[in-house]
Enzyme design. Structure first.
Site, PDB file in Angstrom:
ATOM      1  N   ASN A  78     -28.697  38.039 -29.498  1.00 37.75           N
ATOM      2  CA  ASN A  78     -27.882  38.564 -29.911  1.00 37.75           C
ATOM      3  C   ASN A  78     -26.634  37.794 -30.915  1.00 37.75           C
ATOM      4  O   ASN A  78     -26.269  36.248 -30.154  1.00 37.75           O
ATOM      5  CB  ASN A  78     -26.211  39.007 -28.889  1.00 37.75           C
ATOM      6  CG  ASN A  78     -25.584  40.068 -29.834  1.00 37.75           C
ATOM      7  OD1 ASN A  78     -25.407  40.000 -31.263  1.00 37.75           O
ATOM      8  ND2 ASN A  78     -24.354  40.526 -28.957  1.00 37.75           N
TER       9      ASN A  78
ATOM     10  N   LYS B  72     -24.393  37.804 -33.515  1.00 34.64           N
ATOM     11  CA  LYS B  72     -23.052  38.079 -34.005  1.00 34.64           C
ATOM     12  C   LYS B  72     -22.730  38.000 -35.526  1.00 34.64           C
ATOM     13  O   LYS B  72     -23.348  37.537 -35.931  1.00 34.64           O
ATOM     14  CB  LYS B  72     -22.186  37.379 -32.630  1.00 34.64           C
ATOM     15  CG  LYS B  72     -22.200  37.750 -31.227  1.00 34.64           C
ATOM     16  CD  LYS B  72     -21.155  36.885 -30.055  1.00 34.64           C
ATOM     17  CE  LYS B  72     -22.115  37.588 -28.516  1.00 34.64           C
ATOM     18  NZ  LYS B  72     -21.117  37.173 -28.176  1.00 34.64           N
TER      19      LYS B  72
ATOM     20  N   HIS C  75     -21.091  46.700 -27.119  1.00 37.84           N
ATOM     21  CA  HIS C  75     -21.012  45.444 -26.941  1.00 37.84           C
ATOM     22  C   HIS C  75     -18.832  45.168 -26.252  1.00 37.84           C
ATOM     23  O   HIS C  75     -18.397  45.648 -27.439  1.00 37.84           O
ATOM     24  CB  HIS C  75     -21.296  44.285 -27.935  1.00 37.84           C
ATOM     25  CG  HIS C  75     -21.666  42.896 -27.145  1.00 37.84           C
ATOM     26  ND1 HIS C  75     -19.665  42.004 -27.397  1.00 37.84           N
ATOM     27  CD2 HIS C  75     -21.980  42.673 -27.056  1.00 37.84           C
ATOM     28  CE1 HIS C  75     -20.477  41.527 -26.371  1.00 37.84           C
ATOM     29  NE2 HIS C  75     -21.910  41.283 -27.192  1.00 37.84           N
TER      30      HIS C  75
ATOM     31  N   GLU D 176     -22.440  43.190 -18.587  1.00 33.99           N
ATOM     32  CA  GLU D 176     -21.789  41.640 -18.925  1.00 33.99           C
ATOM     33  C   GLU D 176     -20.380  41.965 -18.998  1.00 33.99           C
ATOM     34  O   GLU D 176     -19.608  42.440 -20.126  1.00 33.99           O
ATOM     35  CB  GLU D 176     -21.906  42.047 -20.309  1.00 33.99           C
ATOM     36  CG  GLU D 176     -23.974  41.736 -20.754  1.00 33.99           C
ATOM     37  CD  GLU D 176     -23.249  41.089 -22.712  1.00 33.99           C
ATOM     38  OE1 GLU D 176     -24.024  40.402 -22.974  1.00 33.99           O
ATOM     39  OE2 GLU D 176     -22.757  41.554 -23.652  1.00 33.99           O
TER      40      GLU D 176
END
Ligand code: PGA
Length: 240
Positions: free
Chosen positions: A8, A10, A92, A164
């Site tokens: 990921n 970002k 997320h 997460e």
């Protein structure tokens, strides 16, 4: 089943050129890896990266919850698919906190991604104030969040969950780290609620990746910061 390792990126790197050189450096490690590897770059890079690296698998970091319409700035799952994404991360914790996304929106996104035949990577995780109350409180939080996020989703064959814990994301310097034991225990709990693949994410790097992957319940990793370094991410792929 192969472990699934998701990068990921970002809001990094700042140029597509830097993204290309990262993938060029990582391609041999991906080829050699026994894991399934998915790269989630910033969405404007997707089409070009897919064209330059046709053998790599790509995903989007997010997608909007409508197929099309008057939503300035939004990008829908089908659009992501048409530029090469096969996976989409939804829910997320950064989207939830910084973009104020609700569970109802996350649920709509997940449904639309699955409708497009793509794999949805649904992120769930408890904040620090909940974890401080203990494991039972964290499990309760996770169960409630998951229930809302997967409401009325029946076809879960392409649903992957990423556990997460919010307090453990990008925190390896602050010392707040989830232990592999506790991550595996929470993932076992999640699998009792929903029989699907569950990844772990939160400050995974080349040093600790192997410890997480050693647990058979942990089906893979969602990697943020360490996915931006060929050395680190290459090391994680070797652990798998
Ligand atoms: P991190 O990010 O690896 O930098 O903790 C993980 C994530 O946010 O998915």
């Amino acid at each position: 089943m192969k472990k699934l390792i998701v990068a990921n990126w970002k809001l990094h790197p700042k140029t597509i050129g830097a993204g290309q050189s990262l993938l060029k450096d990582l391609s041999p490690a991906v080829r050699r890896s026994r894991a399934q590897v998915v790269f989630c770059p910033p969405s404007p890079y997707l089409a070009v990266l897919k064209e330059k690296f046709p053998k790599l698998t790509f995903g989007a970091q997010d997608a909007f919850y409508a197929e099309e319409g008057p939503y300035t700035g939004a990008v829908g799952p089908e659009e992501m698919k048409s530029v090469g994404a096969r996976f989409v991360i939804v829910g997320h914790s950064e989207r939830r906190s910084k973009f104020k996304e609700t569970d109802a929106e996350v649920n709509k996104k997940a449904k639309l991604v699955l409708k497009e035949g793509m794999t949805a990577i649904l992120c769930i995780g408890e904040p620090l104030e909940v974890r401080k109350k203990g494991i039972a409180a964290s499990q309760k939080f996770i169960a409630q969040q998951l229930k809302k996020d997967i409401k009325n989703i029946s076809n879960i064959s392409k649903l992957v969950i990423a556990y997460e814990p919010i307090w453990a994301i990008s925190t390896s310097d602050s010392g707040l780290m989830e232990t592999p034991e506790d991550a595996a225990a929470m993932i076992r709990f999640i699998k009792k609620l929903k029989r699907t693949r569950v990844l772990y994410g939160g400050s995974v790097d080349m040093k600790n990746a192997g410890e997480f992957l050693a647990y058979k319940d942990i089906d893979g990793l969602l990697v943020g910061r360490a996915s931006l370094s060929a050395k680190e991410f290459g090391g994680i792929l070797r652990s798998a």
